[in-house]
Write a protein that holds these residues in place. Sequence first.
Motif, PDB file in Angstrom:
ATOM      1  N   ASN A  88       0.808  -1.227   0.000  1.00 48.30           N
ATOM      2  CA  ASN A  88       0.000   0.000   0.000  1.00 48.30           C
ATOM      3  C   ASN A  88       0.836   1.269   0.000  1.00 48.30           C
ATOM      4  O   ASN A  88       0.343   2.334  -0.372  1.00 48.30           O
ATOM      5  N   HIS A  89       2.090   1.158   0.411  1.00 47.90           N
ATOM      6  CA  HIS A  89       2.953   2.339   0.401  1.00 47.90           C
ATOM      7  C   HIS A  89       3.143   2.892  -1.025  1.00 47.90           C
ATOM      8  O   HIS A  89       3.372   4.084  -1.186  1.00 47.90           O
ATOM      9  N   PHE A  90       3.027   2.040  -2.027  1.00 50.75           N
ATOM     10  CA  PHE A  90       3.126   2.519  -3.408  1.00 50.75           C
ATOM     11  C   PHE A  90       1.983   3.472  -3.745  1.00 50.75           C
ATOM     12  O   PHE A  90       2.142   4.363  -4.575  1.00 50.75           O
ATOM     13  N   LYS A  91       0.844   3.288  -3.107  1.00 51.12           N
ATOM     14  CA  LYS A  91      -0.304   4.172  -3.330  1.00 51.12           C
ATOM     15  C   LYS A  91      -0.200   5.443  -2.481  1.00 51.12           C
ATOM     16  O   LYS A  91      -0.688   6.495  -2.876  1.00 51.12           O
ATOM     17  N   GLU A  92       0.431   5.329  -1.316  1.00 48.96           N
ATOM     18  CA  GLU A  92       0.496   6.444  -0.371  1.00 48.96           C
ATOM     19  C   GLU A  92       1.603   7.449  -0.676  1.00 48.96           C
ATOM     20  O   GLU A  92       1.484   8.618  -0.313  1.00 48.96           O
ATOM     21  N   TYR A  93       2.672   7.005  -1.337  1.00 46.03           N
ATOM     22  CA  TYR A  93       3.839   7.854  -1.556  1.00 46.03           C
ATOM     23  C   TYR A  93       4.202   7.899  -3.034  1.00 46.03           C
ATOM     24  O   TYR A  93       4.231   6.868  -3.692  1.00 46.03           O
ATOM     25  N   ASP A  94       4.520   9.090  -3.507  1.00 43.38           N
ATOM     26  CA  ASP A  94       4.894   9.263  -4.907  1.00 43.38           C
ATOM     27  C   ASP A  94       6.262   8.679  -5.207  1.00 43.38           C
ATOM     28  O   ASP A  94       6.509   8.207  -6.309  1.00 43.38           O
ATOM     29  N   VAL A  95       7.162   8.737  -4.225  1.00 44.90           N
ATOM     30  CA  VAL A  95       8.529   8.266  -4.419  1.00 44.90           C
ATOM     31  C   VAL A  95       8.924   7.403  -3.231  1.00 44.90           C
ATOM     32  O   VAL A  95       8.733   7.790  -2.076  1.00 44.90           O
ATOM     33  N   ILE A  96       9.496   6.248  -3.544  1.00 46.47           N
ATOM     34  CA  ILE A  96      10.036   5.361  -2.521  1.00 46.47           C
ATOM     35  C   ILE A  96      11.515   5.209  -2.831  1.00 46.47           C
ATOM     36  O   ILE A  96      11.887   4.893  -3.969  1.00 46.47           O
ATOM     37  N   ILE A  97      12.350   5.450  -1.832  1.00 43.78           N
ATOM     38  CA  ILE A  97      13.795   5.478  -2.007  1.00 43.78           C
ATOM     39  C   ILE A  97      14.440   4.426  -1.117  1.00 43.78           C
ATOM     40  O   ILE A  97      14.187   4.396   0.094  1.00 43.78           O
ATOM     41  N   ALA A  98      15.277   3.604  -1.705  1.00 43.07           N
ATOM     42  CA  ALA A  98      15.989   2.557  -0.969  1.00 43.07           C
ATOM     43  C   ALA A  98      17.303   3.098  -0.421  1.00 43.07           C
ATOM     44  O   ALA A  98      17.988   3.877  -1.087  1.00 43.07           O
ATOM     45  N   MET A  99      17.657   2.672   0.756  1.00 43.16           N
ATOM     46  CA  MET A  99      18.919   3.098   1.353  1.00 43.16           C
ATOM     47  C   MET A  99      20.095   2.241   0.862  1.00 43.16           C
ATOM     48  O   MET A  99      21.231   2.670   0.929  1.00 43.16           O
ATOM     49  N   SER A 100      19.812   1.026   0.367  1.00 39.69           N
ATOM     50  CA  SER A 100      20.880   0.180  -0.189  1.00 39.69           C
ATOM     51  C   SER A 100      20.313  -0.732  -1.270  1.00 39.69           C
ATOM     52  O   SER A 100      19.101  -0.807  -1.470  1.00 39.69           O
ATOM     53  N   GLU A 101      21.220  -1.429  -1.925  1.00 38.73           N
ATOM     54  CA  GLU A 101      20.838  -2.356  -2.982  1.00 38.73           C
ATOM     55  C   GLU A 101      19.942  -3.471  -2.446  1.00 38.73           C
ATOM     56  O   GLU A 101      19.043  -3.942  -3.138  1.00 38.73           O
ATOM     57  N   LEU A 102      20.196  -3.905  -1.206  1.00 35.99           N
ATOM     58  CA  LEU A 102      19.374  -4.947  -0.588  1.00 35.99           C
ATOM     59  C   LEU A 102      17.909  -4.551  -0.597  1.00 35.99           C
ATOM     60  O   LEU A 102      17.041  -5.335  -0.968  1.00 35.99           O
ATOM     61  N   HIS A 103      17.638  -3.332  -0.219  1.00 38.50           N
ATOM     62  CA  HIS A 103      16.259  -2.846  -0.139  1.00 38.50           C
ATOM     63  C   HIS A 103      15.666  -2.656  -1.527  1.00 38.50           C
ATOM     64  O   HIS A 103      14.512  -3.024  -1.761  1.00 38.50           O
ATOM     65  N   ARG A 104      16.451  -2.104  -2.429  1.00 38.67           N
ATOM     66  CA  ARG A 104      15.993  -1.918  -3.816  1.00 38.67           C
ATOM     67  C   ARG A 104      15.674  -3.267  -4.451  1.00 38.67           C
ATOM     68  O   ARG A 104      14.635  -3.439  -5.083  1.00 38.67           O
ATOM     69  N   ASP A 105      16.576  -4.242  -4.259  1.00 41.66           N
ATOM     70  CA  ASP A 105      16.387  -5.563  -4.860  1.00 41.66           C
ATOM     71  C   ASP A 105      15.202  -6.300  -4.239  1.00 41.66           C
ATOM     72  O   ASP A 105      14.474  -7.019  -4.928  1.00 41.66           O
ATOM     73  N   TYR A 106      14.988  -6.129  -2.952  1.00 44.64           N
ATOM     74  CA  TYR A 106      13.847  -6.732  -2.269  1.00 44.64           C
ATOM     75  C   TYR A 106      12.542  -6.228  -2.885  1.00 44.64           C
ATOM     76  O   TYR A 106      11.641  -7.017  -3.199  1.00 44.64           O
ATOM     77  N   ILE A 107      12.431  -4.925  -3.055  1.00 45.64           N
ATOM     78  CA  ILE A 107      11.229  -4.320  -3.641  1.00 45.64           C
ATOM     79  C   ILE A 107      11.036  -4.817  -5.072  1.00 45.64           C
ATOM     80  O   ILE A 107       9.916  -5.159  -5.474  1.00 45.64           O
ATOM     81  N   LYS A 108      12.115  -4.889  -5.820  1.00 50.47           N
ATOM     82  CA  LYS A 108      12.021  -5.346  -7.211  1.00 50.47           C
ATOM     83  C   LYS A 108      11.558  -6.807  -7.276  1.00 50.47           C
ATOM     84  O   LYS A 108      10.690  -7.151  -8.074  1.00 50.47           O
ATOM     85  N   GLU A 109      12.133  -7.643  -6.420  1.00 52.00           N
ATOM     86  CA  GLU A 109      11.790  -9.060  -6.447  1.00 52.00           C
ATOM     87  C   GLU A 109      10.361  -9.315  -5.959  1.00 52.00           C
ATOM     88  O   GLU A 109       9.604 -10.042  -6.591  1.00 52.00           O
ATOM     89  N   LEU A 110       9.989  -8.698  -4.853  1.00 55.19           N
ATOM     90  CA  LEU A 110       8.691  -8.981  -4.253  1.00 55.19           C
ATOM     91  C   LEU A 110       7.540  -8.242  -4.937  1.00 55.19           C
ATOM     92  O   LEU A 110       6.465  -8.796  -5.119  1.00 55.19           O
ATOM     93  N   TYR A 111       7.779  -6.987  -5.330  1.00 59.77           N
ATOM     94  CA  TYR A 111       6.703  -6.151  -5.865  1.00 59.77           C
ATOM     95  C   TYR A 111       6.844  -5.804  -7.341  1.00 59.77           C
ATOM     96  O   TYR A 111       6.000  -5.108  -7.890  1.00 59.77           O
ATOM     97  N   LYS A 112       7.937  -6.260  -7.950  1.00 58.74           N
ATOM     98  CA  LYS A 112       8.184  -5.996  -9.391  1.00 58.74           C
ATOM     99  C   LYS A 112       8.192  -4.495  -9.692  1.00 58.74           C
ATOM    100  O   LYS A 112       7.700  -4.042 -10.715  1.00 58.74           O
TER     101      LYS A 112
END
Length: 151
Positions: free
Chosen positions: A72-96
């Motif tokens: 739901n955070h994708f609907k609540e926030y215009d921009v989501i920023i990862a602090m590291s590659e781990l977080h970016r990759d997690y979002i990509k893998e789980l939420y595409k």
Amino acid sequence: MFVCTDNFTRSVIAEYCMKDFLSRSNKTSIKVASAGIRANSDISRYSGIHFNIMNELNIDTSDFKRTLFHENHFKEYDVIIAMSELHRDYIKELYKREIPLFNEVYNGQKTAVNIGAPDSKDFVEQMKKLVHFIYEATPHIIHNLEQRTTL
């Protein structure tokens, strides 16, 4: 929204530094938050020194509460920023979804915002550098986000 692992250090520093800057700039139209991909983890062994450092900068962190990242955070926030590659990759893998890294938005570098180990002898100094790095990056992050049409 800033995303890290436990929603206790990096994303929290980014959230509160940005909230402080926006408040001092009278910019009330931007909603800021942070979340963690494992924000239900045990953080009892973690240091809270970053809260003291932010308080020394007159940044109010009194309403801090950990938040678990969810879709739901994708609907609540215009921009989501990862602090590291781990977080970016997690979002990509789980939420595409592709999300940028903090440093990518700040200075165009695709690098993580790193944090030292709490048991290192210079941890307090590392934490001070981290807080000040994020604090000083905040106006640039806001400016760069305002200049972008898509992320």
